[in-house]
Design a protein around this motif. Structure first.
Motif, mmCIF file in Angstrom:
data_model
loop_
_atom_site.group_PDB
_atom_site.id
_atom_site.type_symbol
_atom_site.label_atom_id
_atom_site.label_comp_id
_atom_site.label_asym_id
_atom_site.label_seq_id
_atom_site.Cartn_x
_atom_site.Cartn_y
_atom_site.Cartn_z
ATOM 1 N N PHE A 110 0.796 -1.218 0.000
ATOM 2 C CA PHE A 110 0.000 0.000 0.000
ATOM 3 C C PHE A 110 0.835 1.277 0.000
ATOM 4 N N ARG A 111 2.140 1.149 0.127
ATOM 5 C CA ARG A 111 2.979 2.357 0.156
ATOM 6 C C ARG A 111 2.901 3.149 -1.154
ATOM 7 N N PRO A 112 2.917 2.499 -2.318
ATOM 8 C CA PRO A 112 2.782 3.292 -3.555
ATOM 9 C C PRO A 112 1.428 4.004 -3.649
ATOM 10 N N VAL A 113 0.389 3.391 -3.114
ATOM 11 C CA VAL A 113 -0.943 4.011 -3.145
ATOM 12 C C VAL A 113 -0.940 5.269 -2.280
ATOM 13 N N VAL A 114 -0.386 5.167 -1.090
ATOM 14 C CA VAL A 114 -0.342 6.303 -0.173
ATOM 15 C C VAL A 114 0.512 7.425 -0.759
ATOM 16 N N ALA A 115 1.641 7.063 -1.359
ATOM 17 C CA ALA A 115 2.503 8.080 -1.969
ATOM 18 C C ALA A 115 1.784 8.804 -3.105
ATOM 19 N N ALA A 116 1.065 8.044 -3.919
ATOM 20 C CA ALA A 116 0.325 8.661 -5.022
ATOM 21 C C ALA A 116 -0.790 9.551 -4.494
ATOM 22 N N ALA A 117 -1.483 9.090 -3.468
ATOM 23 C CA ALA A 117 -2.561 9.886 -2.884
ATOM 24 C C ALA A 117 -2.014 11.205 -2.349
ATOM 25 N N ARG A 118 -0.889 11.150 -1.661
ATOM 26 C CA ARG A 118 -0.286 12.364 -1.108
ATOM 27 C C ARG A 118 0.052 13.356 -2.216
ATOM 28 N N ASP A 119 0.686 12.873 -3.268
ATOM 29 C CA ASP A 119 1.068 13.765 -4.364
ATOM 30 C C ASP A 119 -0.162 14.363 -5.046
ATOM 31 N N ARG A 120 -1.167 13.558 -5.261
ATOM 32 C CA ARG A 120 -2.347 14.042 -5.985
ATOM 33 C C ARG A 120 -3.179 14.999 -5.139
ATOM 34 N N LEU A 121 -3.205 14.769 -3.841
ATOM 35 C CA LEU A 121 -3.901 15.718 -2.972
ATOM 36 C C LEU A 121 -3.250 17.098 -3.059
ATOM 37 N N LEU A 122 -1.940 17.110 -3.070
ATOM 38 C CA LEU A 122 -1.235 18.389 -3.204
ATOM 39 C C LEU A 122 -1.533 19.039 -4.549
ATOM 40 N N ASP A 123 -1.562 18.231 -5.607
ATOM 41 C CA ASP A 123 -1.833 18.780 -6.934
ATOM 42 C C ASP A 123 -3.252 19.320 -7.041
ATOM 43 N N VAL A 124 -4.216 18.584 -6.477
ATOM 44 C CA VAL A 124 -5.628 18.936 -6.669
ATOM 45 C C VAL A 124 -6.069 20.035 -5.703
ATOM 46 N N PHE A 125 -5.703 19.891 -4.415
ATOM 47 C CA PHE A 125 -6.231 20.809 -3.411
ATOM 48 C C PHE A 125 -5.228 21.862 -2.961
#
Length: 268
Positions: free
Chosen positions: A27-42
């Motif tokens: 699940f580490r790649p999922v969490v890393a992607a979520a973190r990056d995308r949250l920064l990009d989107v919000f």
């Protein structure tokens, strides 16, 4: 020493569950992607982002567990914010087979820190959420014990939910029944557990343990609660099971909760 078996620290307060260190390798790649995308989107619209659920507890099952996120925004969430969150969730679910769905809750920072939410959303952030980005709002919240007040404000609204559940079941397409059952079963098990939480004097997020703790105090409903815990993990979408939630154990539990802890304070 902390009471690890009942989720309490050495002073008898509820210990925060989960940490980024407990996220397992799949699940580490999922969490890393979520973190990056949250920064990009919000970006600057959010003050904090959190993980919660099985992933930060280290109990997630690849291909079967979902990814749960919570954001604190600088303003009240708008329809546009929610739409962007849904797109983000769908992209994560589509890209990563490790997860079976993703969901992002949006709240304003002011609401999470409001007096009305201190023993509901505030407690949830302080005890059940793992910081992922930004400030940790737990610094502004009290420490919590497994009290009747906490029980009332977290799950004292089941009577209000049951009519909505009946409507959703009646209107649901067959393909949607599994998801409905998973959510409703989880809510029932957590409500059953928090009914007895002050007497048990502790906290667990393990649905099986929640059901067993509840059953120790209410043996008449122990089997039904165990079945609900199983369905929360492996939903079948069975209509008969859903109707037991809304017509049998649900109404009894709502009445027992109101007698034991009272009714949750109304929200706007």
């Amino acid at each position: 020493m902390a009471d690890l078996t009942r989720g309490l620290d050495a002073q008898g307060y509820l210990a925060r569950e989960g940490s980024l260190a407990r996220v397992e390798d799949p699940f580490r790649p999922v969490v890393a992607a979520a973190r990056d995308r949250l920064l990009d989107v919000f970006g600057a619209r959010m003050t904090s982002a959190y993980l919660y659920g099985s992933v930060p507890r280290g109990t997630a099952r690849p291909g079967r567990s979902d990814l749960d996120l919570l954001l604190a925004l600088r303003h009240e969430p708008t329809d546009a914010d929610r739409a962007e969150a849904r797109v983000l969730d769908e992209s994560l679910d589509k890209e990563f087979t490790q997860i079976d769905g993703a969901g992002t809750l949006l709240f304003s920072r002011a609401r999470l820190l409001s007096d009305l939410e201190t023993y509901d959303l505030g407690w949830f952030v302080a005890c059940l959420c793992t910081p992922l980005l930004g400030e940790d709002l737990a610094e502004y919240l009290p420490r919590y014990r497994p009290t009747s007040l906490l029980a009332r404000e977290t799950n004292g609204d089941l009577a209000l939910l049951l009519p909505r559940w009946r409507e959703r079941i009646a209107e649901a397409a067959p393909a949607d029944l599994r998801g409905l059952q998973r959510g409703m079963a989880r809510h029932l098990v957590r409500t059953g557990f928090t009914l007895v939480m002050p007497r048990w004097n502790g906290w667990t997020s393990d649905l099986g343990e929640m059901a067993e703790v509840f059953g120790g105090y209410h043996p008449r409903w122990a089997g039904a609660m165990r079945d609900a815990a199983d369905a929360a993990r492996e939903p079948t979408g069975d209509l008969a099971a859903l109707r037991t939630y809304t017509e049998e154990i649900g109404p009894w539990l709502a009445d027992a909760y109101a007698r034991e802890h009272g009714v949750k304070a109304p929200r706007p």
